[in-house]
Scaffold this motif. Structure first.
Motif: not given
Length: 112
Positions: A3-8
Motif C-alpha cells: 500500500c502506498k500509504e501504510c505499506n501493508a
C-alpha cells in the motif's frame, strides 16, 4: 505490492495502489493539502470581502478606501474585474460591484 500509504502487503488486483478507502483518502488528502489550504484561505477572504461590501451597501454605501480597509476588506481579492466605457475599473466580488471614485470614495452596487 505494498500500500502506498501504510505499506501493508496487499492482495487482489496487480495494479492496486491502496489497501482500502481510508488509506487512499489519507494519501490523496495529504497530497492536496497545500492546494486545499490555499483555496480555502482565498475563498474565506472573498466571502469576508463580500460580507463587508453587503453590510456597507445595506447601511451607508459611502465609505472611503481607508474606512473599508479598516473593516478588514482586502482590495487584492475579487472574483473578476473589468473596465467599462468610462475607463474606470470595476471590481466584482460575486454579485457585488465596487469602484473607487474621486477622493477615494468606494461606490458599491449589485451586479446587474
Amino acid at each position: 505490492m505494498n500500500c502506498k500509504e501504510c505499506n501493508a502487503k496487499m492482495v487482489g488486483r496487480s495494479d492496486k495502489k491502496f489497501c482500502d478507502d481510508f488509506c487512499r483518502n489519507t494519501f490523496n488528502n495529504r497530497q492536496n493539502r497545500d492546494y486545499s489550504n490555499l483555496m480555502r484561505t482565498t475563498h474565506n477572504t472573498l466571502r469576508r470581502n463580500h460580507r463587508i461590501l453587503m453590510n456597507t451597501l445595506l447601511k451607508e454605501n459611502n465609505l472611503s478606501v481607508s474606512e473599508l480597509a479598516g473593516l478588514g476588506f482586502e482590495f487584492g481579492y475579487c472574483t473578476s474585474m473589468h473596465k467599462e466605457k468610462d475607463g474606470q475599473p470595476k471590481h466584482i466580488v460575486y454579485d457585488l460591484v465596487y469602484e473607487i471614485g474621486p477622493f477615494n470614495q468606494v461606490f458599491i452596487r449589485r451586479n446587474s
